[in-house]
Design a protein around this motif. Sequence first.
Motif, PDB file in Angstrom:
ATOM      1  N   VAL A  74      71.850  74.286  82.639  1.00  0.00           N
ATOM      2  CA  VAL A  74      72.056  73.698  83.960  1.00  0.00           C
ATOM      3  C   VAL A  74      73.469  74.077  84.417  1.00  0.00           C
ATOM      4  CG1 VAL A  74      72.010  71.592  85.350  1.00  0.00           C
ATOM      5  CG2 VAL A  74      70.564  71.765  83.295  1.00  0.00           C
ATOM      6  N   PRO A  75      73.583  75.078  85.287  1.00  0.00           N
ATOM      7  CA  PRO A  75      74.909  75.508  85.746  1.00  0.00           C
ATOM      8  C   PRO A  75      75.434  74.625  86.874  1.00  0.00           C
ATOM      9  CG  PRO A  75      73.221  76.887  86.707  1.00  0.00           C
ATOM     10  CD  PRO A  75      72.517  75.927  85.778  1.00  0.00           C
ATOM     11  N   ALA A  76      76.700  74.808  87.213  1.00  0.00           N
ATOM     12  CA  ALA A  76      77.318  74.085  88.329  1.00  0.00           C
ATOM     13  C   ALA A  76      76.470  74.243  89.578  1.00  0.00           C
ATOM     14  CB  ALA A  76      78.728  74.608  88.572  1.00  0.00           C
ATOM     15  N   GLY A  77      76.328  73.159  90.307  1.00  0.00           N
ATOM     16  CA  GLY A  77      75.533  73.159  91.534  1.00  0.00           C
ATOM     17  C   GLY A  77      74.100  72.731  91.323  1.00  0.00           C
ATOM     18  N   GLN A  78      73.694  72.547  90.070  1.00  0.00           N
ATOM     19  CA  GLN A  78      72.335  72.095  89.790  1.00  0.00           C
ATOM     20  C   GLN A  78      72.378  70.729  89.119  1.00  0.00           C
ATOM     21  OE1 GLN A  78      69.767  74.938  87.925  1.00  0.00           O
ATOM     22  NE2 GLN A  78      70.353  76.576  89.307  1.00  0.00           N
ATOM     23  N   LEU A  79      71.225  70.097  89.032  1.00  0.00           N
ATOM     24  CA  LEU A  79      71.161  68.760  88.458  1.00  0.00           C
ATOM     25  C   LEU A  79      69.940  68.618  87.581  1.00  0.00           C
ATOM     26  CD1 LEU A  79      68.810  67.117  90.243  1.00  0.00           C
ATOM     27  CD2 LEU A  79      70.627  67.170  91.932  1.00  0.00           C
ATOM     28  N   PHE A  80      69.928  67.516  86.819  1.00  0.00           N
ATOM     29  CA  PHE A  80      68.752  67.146  86.045  1.00  0.00           C
ATOM     30  C   PHE A  80      68.624  65.638  86.085  1.00  0.00           C
ATOM     31  CE2 PHE A  80      72.277  67.538  83.109  1.00  0.00           C
ATOM     32  CZ  PHE A  80      72.151  66.467  82.243  1.00  0.00           C
ATOM     33  N   THR A  81      67.415  65.149  85.914  1.00  0.00           N
ATOM     34  CA  THR A  81      67.158  63.716  86.001  1.00  0.00           C
ATOM     35  C   THR A  81      66.722  63.170  84.652  1.00  0.00           C
ATOM     36  OG1 THR A  81      64.873  64.071  86.694  1.00  0.00           O
ATOM     37  CG2 THR A  81      66.524  63.870  88.443  1.00  0.00           C
ATOM     38  N   LEU A  82      67.017  61.902  84.465  1.00  0.00           N
ATOM     39  CA  LEU A  82      66.690  61.216  83.222  1.00  0.00           C
ATOM     40  C   LEU A  82      66.089  59.861  83.535  1.00  0.00           C
ATOM     41  CD1 LEU A  82      70.145  62.062  81.773  1.00  0.00           C
ATOM     42  CD2 LEU A  82      68.008  62.844  80.726  1.00  0.00           C
ATOM     43  N   ASP A  83      65.090  59.474  82.756  1.00  0.00           N
ATOM     44  CA  ASP A  83      64.512  58.142  82.886  1.00  0.00           C
ATOM     45  C   ASP A  83      65.413  57.127  82.189  1.00  0.00           C
ATOM     46  OD1 ASP A  83      62.224  59.009  84.272  1.00  0.00           O
ATOM     47  OD2 ASP A  83      61.175  59.468  82.390  1.00  0.00           O
TER      48      ASP A  83
END
Length: 103
Positions: A74-83
């Motif tokens: 996941v590079p700068a400018g991107q995101l990820f989600t977590l429950d």
Amino acid sequence: MTVINHVNVAKQANVYFEGKVISRTIHFNDGSQQTLGVVLPGEYIFDTAVAEIMNVTSGSFEVLLPNKSEWQTVPAGQLFTLDAKVTFKIRTHEISEYCCEYK
């Protein structure tokens, strides 16, 4: 540089892993919170209490998300989600920063 206006910032930092991960909590007028953090090179295991959106703001993370067997970059400018109530891993090979939004 992106600026977050009209917030209060906690004076005391959140310090994890012997100072290799440090964040500050910012408080919005609507009662919501986010953290802005810096992660030094290494591999770390985190748990979530609530759902989170992790936005990488500089550098790059490799993440091992819950119930996954392969690391995702996941590079700068991107995101990820977590429950909520999950465990995940982050590793980085460079100083990286993030903004974490809690849901």
